[in-house]
Each structure stands twice: as structure tokens, then as C-alpha cells.
Design an enzyme around this catalytic site. Sequence first.
Site, mmCIF file in Angstrom:
data_model
loop_
_atom_site.group_PDB
_atom_site.id
_atom_site.type_symbol
_atom_site.label_atom_id
_atom_site.label_comp_id
_atom_site.label_asym_id
_atom_site.label_seq_id
_atom_site.Cartn_x
_atom_site.Cartn_y
_atom_site.Cartn_z
ATOM 1 N N GLN A 27 -3.206 10.577 -7.003
ATOM 2 C CA GLN A 27 -3.019 10.297 -5.577
ATOM 3 C C GLN A 27 -3.789 11.307 -4.747
ATOM 4 O OE1 GLN A 27 1.314 10.838 -5.706
ATOM 5 N NE2 GLN A 27 1.445 8.819 -4.758
ATOM 6 N N ARG A 30 4.053 7.481 -13.979
ATOM 7 C CA ARG A 30 5.284 6.757 -13.683
ATOM 8 C C ARG A 30 5.387 5.606 -14.655
ATOM 9 N NH1 ARG A 30 4.630 6.297 -7.116
ATOM 10 N NH2 ARG A 30 4.501 8.547 -6.746
ATOM 11 N N CYS A 47 5.083 16.657 -4.889
ATOM 12 C CA CYS A 47 5.754 17.440 -3.842
ATOM 13 C C CYS A 47 6.225 18.821 -4.301
ATOM 14 C CB CYS A 47 6.962 16.702 -3.309
ATOM 15 S SG CYS A 47 6.812 14.922 -3.282
ATOM 16 N N HIS A 75 5.113 13.640 3.855
ATOM 17 C CA HIS A 75 4.318 13.260 2.678
ATOM 18 C C HIS A 75 3.326 12.224 3.193
ATOM 19 C CE1 HIS A 75 7.855 14.117 -0.133
ATOM 20 N NE2 HIS A 75 8.483 13.850 0.987
ATOM 21 N N ASP A 109 -2.869 13.162 -2.304
ATOM 22 C CA ASP A 109 -1.554 13.464 -1.771
ATOM 23 C C ASP A 109 -1.584 14.742 -0.936
ATOM 24 O OD1 ASP A 109 1.108 13.127 -1.422
ATOM 25 O OD2 ASP A 109 1.691 13.619 -3.480
ATOM 26 N N LYS A 150 9.023 5.975 8.039
ATOM 27 C CA LYS A 150 7.650 6.006 7.511
ATOM 28 C C LYS A 150 6.751 4.972 8.183
ATOM 29 C CE LYS A 150 8.650 2.744 3.847
ATOM 30 N NZ LYS A 150 8.349 2.255 2.531
ATOM 31 N N HIS A 198 1.051 17.277 1.687
ATOM 32 C CA HIS A 198 2.336 17.550 2.319
ATOM 33 C C HIS A 198 2.092 18.453 3.498
ATOM 34 C CE1 HIS A 198 3.418 16.171 -1.696
ATOM 35 N NE2 HIS A 198 4.391 15.581 -1.038
HETATM 36 ZN ZN LIG Z 1 5.460 13.961 -1.666
#
Ligand SMILES: [Zn+2]
Length: 636
Positions: free
Chosen positions: A382, A364, A335, A511, A384, A465, A386
Site C-alpha cells: 500500500q 491479508r 499503522c 490513515h 500508506d 472516512k 499516517h
Molecule cells: Zn493505518
Amino acid sequence: MISVTLPDGSIKEMASGSTPLDVAQSIGERLARDTVAARIDGKLVDATTAFTKNTNLELVTLGSADGLEVYRHSAAHLMAHAVKSLFGDEVQVTIGPAIENGFYYDFFSERHKFTPEDFDQIEKQMQELIDADLPIEREEMTRDSAISLFRDMGEDFKVELIEDLPDPTVSLYRQGDFVDLCRGPHLPSTRKIKAFKLTSVAGAYWRGNEKNAMLQRIYATAFPDRKELKSYLAKVEEAKRRDHRKLGRELDLFSFSEEAGAGLVIWHPKGALLRTLLEDFERREHLKRGYDIVMGPQILRTELWKTSGHYENYRENMYFTEVDEQSYGIKPMNCLAHMLIYKSKIRSYRDLPLRFFELGTVHRHEKSGVLHGLLRVRGFTQDDAHILCAPEQLDSEIKGVLKFVQDVMGIFGFEYELEISTRPEKSIGSDQDWERATLALMNALEGSGLPFEINEGDGAFYGPKIDIKLKDALDRKWQCATIQCDFTLPERFDLTYVGSDGNKHRPVMVHRVILGAIERFLGVLIEHYAGNFPLWLSPVQATILNVTDNQAGYAETVWEKLRAEGVRIQRDLRNEKLGYKIREAQVEKIPYMLVVGDKEKENGTIAPRHRSGKNLEPMTPEEFARFIHAECRLYN
Ligand SMILES: [Zn+2]
Ligand SMILES: [Zn+2]
């Protein structure tokens, strides 16, 4: 007489001292057969518990989750009983609960080491105890007498358990010469157990503590009938056959190395290519849908993680490094860099929505006990993105993401389930923000025409979510895609845009991931396809096989030609029997085998054979390349 009220409100008058089983019997033979326990005034008890006063009764049958648990727990006692009758003092009993899909029992023994070779004998003994139709009876006694009872039997673990119980009386269950400390309830008789199977044996520490004695855990399962047991065992076998760790090795896709570190994937050539193909697919699909591809750094200064709140809330899972007395956090999420891109210039309402997409590699720290092949790792990438948009754009943005998920799941042939999680008690953001975001998620779900579940109060503290669980070919569910609204980060990073009114406004942030972690998704995909990837995703699409050395030169030219045409092709020109080479290519699950013999050499053709065994007409290498490219364009 006693009045027994059933769930439908009807009342049965029963003689004092009669039992739930008697009630079941008075309704019907079949119901009596299916009744395994009961709820008396809401409390789960044995079906043989005598009524002493007017009660509310619910019969618990084998068809219910509670009923199945009682059944499996009784099967665990049966297994312990069988082991004790076979091994006597050599073995001490500990505990044996029902678990998902079965049950286990933990035994202690210094003299006998259980192996699958023991299973047959134990199963036979269990069957004998079933055939003996032993009543399973509850007994209550004082703590002290229970302690001396188990001490006399040499069951030290049971003694320790009872000593830790606060109650002055404890309950035991007896069947034949076997007795176990247990809360119950249990089946009325051993005869009720119809289908069971011992499955594996593993080590486990007493009370889960590594300072304690090492026990031997025998896993087993039990089902209401043989048919259900058989189909469950077949599914387990199929899952083993498809295990992505096994296939990963056989197809030479990836490995893990203790030297490199646990939970860190090492991609071999074919696996890295497979991954690249999936990533290329992702880039194409995101560009098609108006996303911008961005890239952030792998490490960011620790101060920034403090601003975002990750340092405060997520530090234990992060890796840190220090250079020139400056501390950096290795990113666990993508992010932050995306926010910095947003902040790099003044944004107007005309710029929105912005959709920043990154195949972002994150690290992680997961506990070593939960690591599992590709499904749970410490370093992963990911897909990913945004989305930063004006509040009034949220609705259509969420719909767009949901459509994206639908398209992609369709391409891979996954079914899926949707869940929405709403505002938890501890949360930030205004009521209006939450309402708007939750409504946007709901609207999108309703618009999708798919059923969904609501997890009331289960949202993240920073926003509601949607979670999407996909179902693979074996009906197993996997969490992959998620869509999360976020009210904190735009706030913490003071993101703004200039509205049409000329004033500053706060954008909404979403996200979202579609596949989730590439590693995990590939793990699921390998099992879903059992390693038979569709042509467009196969790291090797074809292999060329010569019949004899006579065609080796020709095969070599075809190989080069097809490679130049963009076909992912390998060659097997070894001086081996053709049948042998075909079998090897089948083990590698290569979609097409291109056989060249003297005839093909003479005609300048190849004879493609699909891994399913189907043969195609002979064709020129150019025709085959066109055929492959056309088939891949269909994404299946
Ligand atoms: Zn994020
Ligand atoms: Zn028990």
C-alpha cells in the site's frame, strides 16, 4: 368502478377487473408498450393483474431498474423454455434469476454437456418463442398440487424447492407448454423481449453447496433494444481485450504460481520495473508534499496486535508465525510501526503535523474464491501514510490529502467520484471528536468543488472516512484512495503531544492511501491504458531494430549509449525481416522503435518511429535521449 391513484396524485376511474396495462393504454400507446410490470399499493406485480378494489398504482417501465430486472427474469424463463423444447427430458430446470448486466439459468443434465456451440440453436429457438407471442400467465395452486405437477414432469429440483417452501399455495408462470415455479412478476408476453444474447457457460453447485449436484449455468444478457445490446457486448469484448491477466502474460509483467501460493504475485523483470517506476513516482510526490518516508518491520509481536485491537477484530485475516516461543503477527496494516515512531520521543505541538509515509507490504488472508488477478491478492503493497496532527490542523490536512488525490488522478487521466461515510451506531469517540472530524472531511469535499455522496452511518467504528472511486477508460468504478479519521489508535497507544499551554493533548490520526494497493492499482492501470503505458511509466521506452546484419555493430553501440543515458531500451538484432520485428515490438506496446539502416549508420543517427505509426525526424542518440527525458518530465 374502481379509483386508481397514480404517483402524481391524479385519479383514474377504471372498470373493476381492468389491469395496470389498461391504465397505461388509457394514457398512451407508447406507455403501454414500455410498461413491463406495476406496483399496486407498493407491491411489485404483473402488469396484467386485475384490480379488485381502489388502489395506488405505479407503472413500472423498462427504463427503471425494477423494469429491467423483470424483463431479464422473463428472458431467463424464455431461455429455459427454449432449452426444454430442444432437449426435453435430457435436461432438468432449476433456477434462473436476473443479475447485474443480464441473467442466467442453471440446468441439470447427465446426458448433455452445454457448450457455446449450443448457443446458436438455443437463441434461434428463443426467437421463435418470441415470434409466437405467447402470453405469460400467472397461476396459483396448492403446494401439494404443485409438487405432483413437477414430479409428473420429472423436475426433481423444482419439487425439492417447493417442498422447502412454507406457504400453502405457490405461484407458477406458464408460457405455451413451459411452466416454472416463480414469484414473478413477468412480462405479459414473450413478444416483449427484443434483444438478448447467450454469453457463456460455467459449472455451479445446486444451491451453492459443493456436496450437491453439479449444474450447468448458462449466462446470457438482455437489453431493451438491439443498439443497447450491441454497445454492451462491444464493451465486454473491449474489457476482455484489456484484461490485465491476459496483458500481464502477453507483456510478460507478472505471474501467479500454485507452487508459491494463491494470490501471491510474482513480478517478472518488466513488471518489477513498472512497479518500481510507480513506487519512485510515489516517493517523489510524497516528499514534495512534506511526508517523511518511514519503514516498519514485516512481523511484529502478537502482544502489539492485541494492544491495537487487530488480534481481537482482524485475527482471521492475519498470518502468524512463531520463533523462539515468541508469537509474531505478519502485518496486515502498517499503522503500528508508525505509532511506535511517534512514541519514540516526546512530541510538542511544534512538531505537528507529522506525516509518515511507507510503501508498506502487507498480507491479508482473502478467501480463495474472491482472488482475482492483481485486483484481489493476499500479499500487496500500500502507499500508506499516517498523519498525526493537532485537532485544529485536521481541516487543512484533509484538504491537502484531497488535493494530492486530485493531482494524481489527473496525471493518470482518471475521473473519480467521492463518498463520505458518517458515524455508525456502534462507534467509539466523543461526539465532539466525530463532529470535528466529519466537519473537516465535509469542508474538504466542499472545497474541492466536486460533487459527493453521503453514506449516512457507514463510517468505520473508529472514525468517519472519505472513499474515492476512480472511473477507468471503460467507465468501470474502482475503489482506490481512502482517507480515514481514527480516534482509537491514539487512545490505545496513549499518543500525546505537549501543547502551547504546557499540557498533554491527544493528537488526531488520519490513515490514508492515494493509489491504494500498488498491485490493484497496476491491474486497473493496465486495463485503463490497454497496456499502452505513458512513456514515463513504460518499462521499455524504446527498442532498437537493425534492417540487416550490416548495422548490427552500430545498433549495439547505440543501445549501449542510450542505456548509459538512462533510456530504458532493449534491442532486437535478430536476422529477421524488419516488418516482422516492428510487428513484435508493437505487440509489446513499446513506445518507440529505433530503426537503423545503412543511411543511419553512415550519418550516426537513428530513425524513431512511435507505436502509433508516426515517424520522427532522424536524430542522434544524444538528441533522442534528451527528447525522452523532456517528454517524461511532463508525466504523460
Ligand atoms: Zn493505518
Ligand atoms: Zn422465475
